[in-house]
Design an enzyme around this catalytic site. Sequence first.
Site, PDB file in Angstrom:
ATOM      1  N   ASP A  23       0.803  -1.225   0.000  1.00 32.23           N
ATOM      2  CA  ASP A  23       0.000   0.000   0.000  1.00 32.23           C
ATOM      3  C   ASP A  23       0.837   1.276   0.000  1.00 32.23           C
ATOM      4  O   ASP A  23       2.000   1.268   0.413  1.00 32.23           O
ATOM      5  CB  ASP A  23      -0.891   0.029   1.252  1.00 32.23           C
ATOM      6  CG  ASP A  23      -2.135  -0.823   1.071  1.00 32.23           C
ATOM      7  OD1 ASP A  23      -2.141  -1.692   0.182  1.00 32.23           O
ATOM      8  OD2 ASP A  23      -3.103  -0.619   1.834  1.00 32.23           O
ATOM      9  N   HIS A  44       3.756  -2.764   3.022  1.00 27.98           N
ATOM     10  CA  HIS A  44       4.030  -1.420   2.497  1.00 27.98           C
ATOM     11  C   HIS A  44       5.416  -1.381   1.856  1.00 27.98           C
ATOM     12  O   HIS A  44       6.396  -1.769   2.508  1.00 27.98           O
ATOM     13  CB  HIS A  44       3.959  -0.392   3.633  1.00 27.98           C
ATOM     14  CG  HIS A  44       2.620  -0.348   4.305  1.00 27.98           C
ATOM     15  ND1 HIS A  44       2.289  -1.204   5.327  1.00 27.98           N
ATOM     16  CD2 HIS A  44       1.533   0.428   4.080  1.00 27.98           C
ATOM     17  CE1 HIS A  44       1.034  -0.954   5.704  1.00 27.98           C
ATOM     18  NE2 HIS A  44       0.550   0.019   4.967  1.00 27.98           N
TER      19      HIS A  44
HETATM   20 ZN    ZN Z   1      -2.724   3.290   3.057  1.00 31.72          ZN
END
Ligand code: ZN
Length: 240
Positions: free
Chosen positions: A46, A190
């Site tokens: 993300d 991430h």
């Molecule tokens: Zn996010």
Amino acid sequence: MSRQITSLLAIAAVCVTLAPAPAFAQAPKKEPVDCEQVKCIALTFDDGPGQYAGTLLDTLKKYDAKATFFLEGQYVKSRPAYVKRMAAEGHELGNHSYSHPDFTKSEAGTIKSEIQKTQDAVKKAAGVEPKLLRPPYGLADLQVSDIAAEYGMPMILWTAGSQDWSSKNVEAIKKKTLEVAQRDGIILMHDWVKQTVDAMPALIKTLQNKGYHLVTVSDVVKRQNLEPGDIFPVPEGWEK
Ligand SMILES: [Zn+2]
């Protein structure tokens, strides 16, 4: 062969010859993975493309693993080359808003422009448009669902997180991810966390040794037959 057919074939041959080369590199053709037959898992990254996305893409390529990137439009704009490469190498691109506001606290107009600007940025960078939406913080309500439906996108959350953003520790990220890994799991990670990217070679190797095929979210959710505006996995208390 009749004259008519011959000339049609000739026209077809000319058309093929004159067809312009695709503007964007196509992902290499491969047998699609059937997650009904094999053990699948989808790693999702993300808020990117983050600054370590290039290293991550190298690792994914090395181990022939696919991933899904829920991109933030503002970073698509600043790092378009990574986005182009993601698409070219067969990864899935999802929409994660332009600047990461909480959609449940946003006006409809803001949500729409956040989604649209990101669609446009990804299209410009990679020639494809995201087909999945992951609302920032994984937060959605009926208004967000209606807008996602307008854009033709289901909303994708995750079955488990790696907690990489809080631990920022290679060993902890590996341990947590392996702990929560499950068949057809969707794991939140991430690519702006350096330790996540550092953990990835060993993590992918271990997952593959456990029999997992690393595939895209669309591969994993195929059997769910998600409609635009649907949310998956359905969060507790979600009513539609
Ligand atoms: Zn996010």
